[in-house]
Design an enzyme around this catalytic site. Structure first.
Site, PDB file in Angstrom:
ATOM      1  CB  ALA A  13      -0.907  -0.164   1.248  1.00  0.00           C
ATOM      2  CB  ILE A  16       8.056   1.542  -3.670  1.00  0.00           C
ATOM      3  CG1 ILE A  16       9.151   2.587  -3.402  1.00  0.00           C
ATOM      4  CG2 ILE A  16       8.651   0.635  -4.571  1.00  0.00           C
ATOM      5  CD1 ILE A  16      10.264   2.290  -2.672  1.00  0.00           C
ATOM      6  N   GLY A  17       5.045   0.629  -3.728  1.00  0.00           N
ATOM      7  CA  GLY A  17       4.192  -0.587  -4.126  1.00  0.00           C
ATOM      8  C   GLY A  17       3.211  -0.075  -5.157  1.00  0.00           C
ATOM      9  NE  ARG A  92      18.520   6.973  10.257  1.00  0.00           N
ATOM     10  CZ  ARG A  92      19.463   6.545  10.910  1.00  0.00           C
ATOM     11  NH1 ARG A  92      19.710   7.029  12.032  1.00  0.00           N
ATOM     12  NH2 ARG A  92      20.565   5.510  10.370  1.00  0.00           N
ATOM     13  CG  ASN A 105      13.689  -1.636   9.164  1.00  0.00           C
ATOM     14  OD1 ASN A 105      12.796  -1.824   8.470  1.00  0.00           O
ATOM     15  ND2 ASN A 105      14.238  -0.574   9.472  1.00  0.00           N
ATOM     16  CD  GLN A 112       8.086  -8.899   5.936  1.00  0.00           C
ATOM     17  OE1 GLN A 112       9.206  -8.519   5.038  1.00  0.00           O
ATOM     18  NE2 GLN A 112       7.143  -7.982   6.133  1.00  0.00           N
ATOM     19  CB  VAL A 129      12.876  -2.539  -2.293  1.00  0.00           C
ATOM     20  CG1 VAL A 129      12.829  -1.176  -2.509  1.00  0.00           C
ATOM     21  CG2 VAL A 129      12.821  -3.420  -3.290  1.00  0.00           C
ATOM     22  N   GLY A 130      13.269  -2.448   0.947  1.00  0.00           N
ATOM     23  CA  GLY A 130      13.056  -1.734   2.270  1.00  0.00           C
ATOM     24  C   GLY A 130      14.409  -1.455   2.943  1.00  0.00           C
ATOM     25  CG  ASP A 159      22.026   2.942  -5.237  1.00  0.00           C
ATOM     26  OD1 ASP A 159      21.770   3.909  -4.927  1.00  0.00           O
ATOM     27  OD2 ASP A 159      22.025   1.696  -4.645  1.00  0.00           O
ATOM     28  CG  HIS A 187      20.558   1.264  -1.023  1.00  0.00           C
ATOM     29  ND1 HIS A 187      20.634   2.001  -2.322  1.00  0.00           N
ATOM     30  CD2 HIS A 187      19.617   1.786  -0.327  1.00  0.00           C
ATOM     31  CE1 HIS A 187      19.387   3.012  -2.328  1.00  0.00           C
ATOM     32  NE2 HIS A 187      18.792   2.834  -0.964  1.00  0.00           N
TER      33      HIS A 187
HETATM   34  P1  NAI Z   1       5.981   4.195   2.125  1.00  0.00           P
HETATM   35  O1  NAI Z   1       6.008   4.489   3.555  1.00  0.00           O
HETATM   36  O2  NAI Z   1       5.231   4.828   1.157  1.00  0.00           O
HETATM   37  O3  NAI Z   1       5.411   2.574   2.137  1.00  0.00           O
HETATM   38  C1  NAI Z   1       5.765   1.541   3.054  1.00  0.00           C
HETATM   39  C2  NAI Z   1       4.660   0.477   3.220  1.00  0.00           C
HETATM   40  O4  NAI Z   1       5.118  -0.421   3.966  1.00  0.00           O
HETATM   41  C3  NAI Z   1       3.539   1.251   4.164  1.00  0.00           C
HETATM   42  O5  NAI Z   1       2.446   0.871   3.295  1.00  0.00           O
HETATM   43  C4  NAI Z   1       3.285   0.246   5.377  1.00  0.00           C
HETATM   44  O6  NAI Z   1       2.173   0.103   5.757  1.00  0.00           O
HETATM   45  C5  NAI Z   1       4.036  -0.751   5.002  1.00  0.00           C
HETATM   46  N1  NAI Z   1       4.602  -1.767   6.123  1.00  0.00           N
HETATM   47  C6  NAI Z   1       5.520  -1.462   6.944  1.00  0.00           C
HETATM   48  N2  NAI Z   1       5.662  -2.397   7.986  1.00  0.00           N
HETATM   49  C7  NAI Z   1       5.429  -3.679   7.145  1.00  0.00           C
HETATM   50  C8  NAI Z   1       5.440  -5.058   7.349  1.00  0.00           C
HETATM   51  N3  NAI Z   1       5.818  -5.414   8.499  1.00  0.00           N
HETATM   52  N4  NAI Z   1       4.716  -5.861   6.558  1.00  0.00           N
HETATM   53  C9  NAI Z   1       4.215  -5.406   5.583  1.00  0.00           C
HETATM   54  N5  NAI Z   1       4.302  -3.969   5.089  1.00  0.00           N
HETATM   55  C10 NAI Z   1       4.538  -2.927   5.903  1.00  0.00           C
HETATM   56  O7  NAI Z   1       7.406   3.758   1.701  1.00  0.00           O
HETATM   57  P2  NAI Z   1       7.979   3.730   0.142  1.00  0.00           P
HETATM   58  O8  NAI Z   1       8.265   5.030  -0.318  1.00  0.00           O
HETATM   59  O9  NAI Z   1       6.972   2.873  -0.642  1.00  0.00           O
HETATM   60  O10 NAI Z   1       9.432   3.086   0.517  1.00  0.00           O
HETATM   61  C11 NAI Z   1       9.668   1.737   1.003  1.00  0.00           C
HETATM   62  C12 NAI Z   1      10.887   1.340   1.320  1.00  0.00           C
HETATM   63  O11 NAI Z   1      11.848   1.313   0.216  1.00  0.00           O
HETATM   64  C13 NAI Z   1      11.574   2.443   2.301  1.00  0.00           C
HETATM   65  O12 NAI Z   1      12.314   1.683   3.268  1.00  0.00           O
HETATM   66  C14 NAI Z   1      12.615   3.182   1.503  1.00  0.00           C
HETATM   67  O13 NAI Z   1      13.433   3.552   2.217  1.00  0.00           O
HETATM   68  C15 NAI Z   1      12.882   2.062   0.695  1.00  0.00           C
HETATM   69  N6  NAI Z   1      13.468   2.542  -0.751  1.00  0.00           N
HETATM   70  C16 NAI Z   1      14.928   1.492  -1.093  1.00  0.00           C
HETATM   71  C17 NAI Z   1      15.571   1.963  -2.084  1.00  0.00           C
HETATM   72  C18 NAI Z   1      16.593   1.214  -2.666  1.00  0.00           C
HETATM   73  O14 NAI Z   1      17.272   1.546  -3.494  1.00  0.00           O
HETATM   74  N7  NAI Z   1      16.914   0.155  -2.238  1.00  0.00           N
HETATM   75  C19 NAI Z   1      14.994   3.091  -2.995  1.00  0.00           C
HETATM   76  C20 NAI Z   1      13.767   4.091  -2.657  1.00  0.00           C
HETATM   77  C21 NAI Z   1      13.299   3.565  -1.358  1.00  0.00           C
END
Ligand code: NAI
Length: 328
Positions: A13, A16-17, A92, A105, A112, A129-130, A159, A187
């Site tokens: 939700a 990124i999703g 964070r 985390n 998971q 990704v997270g 990157d 990363h």
């Molecule tokens: P967001 O905050 O919009 O979405 C995160 C979603 O994860 C929320 O809907 C939340 O309810 C859900 N969530 C939280 N804990 C959960 C769990 N235990 N099980 C299932 N769902 C859970 O964040 P966004 O923008 O979608 O980013 C997601 C992650 O991706 C962040 O950690 C961000 O830092 C990371 N990211 C990594 C990148 C990479 O290059 N590796 C690049 C951009 C973002």
């Protein structure tokens, strides 16, 4: 007709999703002839929004989409999963120390990992990704002793793509002319985008650029700090480009790298290039038949060595920290 591939997306939700699911359902993750079944894993507060996204997915009438399940239970979410994209993470927040972030985390990625261990399909491939992606992948991997360790990967493809784009802009060539770029390490801000083995239209990229000051003072920091620059400009973090990179990462892993080229993936180190064994660190890899291999035999110059070592040192510190917290 082919059996659908089960793709589990956590954080379904989130931003990124939303950018990711439609592309998976349209066939861009695995191929235009591969039917998919989506599993959306969220926390209870995210379920309603995930249902809304699922309604929109239905409304696209994607020919390859064979079903959508939504759950807040990891055991159900990873049941029979062939591909798992672990996007949901704890960001964070203000005043949070690194230890608090890793612990929060750990509370997500450890259960998971266990659910993947107990319920995923034998051929499961995991992309984390997270953030902090590399160390979250390490935590999930440690909780899944029955899954081959190399199936746990972390995303540095964003990157990699950012570096391709910066190098193309600087040298005035299309990105399609650039090959063999590498992201090394974590990363994070310490990541090292390496152009010394890259080729631009067949010529050595470092020689084409011929400007180490630009590499050190502009290129590397621009790539490493691009995420912050996007937040500054957009008022929200990179989501579409992150989703695009996740698609690229899995597509390349499953379908292979082009002949003569390679990509960057965060993967468990086998000790290559002096990266401590077991750390999930970014390497140059080729992929074939669903298996990746570290590119061997590259000469690492002094400029690269110090930067790779600095990023690997950070990964070692993160590993120590999660070990001290009992997460691995
Ligand atoms: P967001 O905050 O919009 O979405 C995160 C979603 O994860 C929320 O809907 C939340 O309810 C859900 N969530 C939280 N804990 C959960 C769990 N235990 N099980 C299932 N769902 C859970 O964040 P966004 O923008 O979608 O980013 C997601 C992650 O991706 C962040 O950690 C961000 O830092 C990371 N990211 C990594 C990148 C990479 O290059 N590796 C690049 C951009 C973002």
């Amino acid at each position: 007709t082919r059996t659908p591939v089960n793709v589990t997306v956590t954080g379904a939700a989130g931003q990124i999703g939303y950018a990711l699911l439609f592309r998976i359902a349209s066939g861009q993750l695995l191929g235009a002839d591969v039917p998919v079944r989506l599993r959306l894993l969220e926390i209870p507060q995210g379920l309603k929004a995930a249902e809304g996204t699922a309604m929109e997915l239905d409304d696209c009438a994607f020919p390859l989409l064979r079903g959508i399940d939504i759950t807040d239970d990891p055991d159900t979410g990873f049941d029979g999963a062939n591909v798992a994209l672990l996007v949901g993470a704890r960001p964070r927040t203000k005043g949070m120390e690194r230890g608090d972030l890793l612990e929060a985390n750990g509370g997500i990625f450890k259960p998971q990992g266990k659910a993947i261990n107990d319920h995923a399909a034998d051929d499961i491939k995991v992309l984390v990704v997270g953030n902090p992606a590399n160390t979250n992948a390490l935590i999930a991997q440690a909780a899944a002793p029955d899954v081959p360790g190399e199936r746990f990967t972390a995303m540095t493809r964003l990157d990699h793509n950012r570096a391709l784009s910066q190098l193309a802009a600087r040298t005035g060539v299309p990105v399609s002319e650039i090959r063999r770029l590498t992201i090394w390490g974590n990363h994070s801000a310490t990541q090292y985008p390496d152009v010394f083995h890259a080729e631009i239209a067949g010529k050595n990229a470092a020689e084409v650029v011929d400007d180490r000051t630009w590499l050190a003072d502009t290129f590397i920091p621009t790539v490493a700090k691009r995420g912050a620059a996007i937040i500054e400009a957009r008022g929200a973090s990179s989501a579409a480009s992150a989703a695009n990179a996740a698609i690229d990462h899995v597509h390349t892993w499953v379908n292979g790298t082009a002949e003569g080229d390679w990509t960057s993936m965060g993967i468990p180190s086998d000790g290559s290039y002096g990266v401590a064994e077991g750390l999930i660190s970014s390497f140059p890899v080729t992929c074939k038949d669903g298996v990746y291999k570290i590119v061997q035999g590259l000469d690492i110059n002094e400029f690269s060595r110090t930067r790779i070592d600095a990023s690997v040192k950070e990964l070692e510190e993160e590993r120590e920290a999660v070990r001290a917290l009992g997460l691995i």
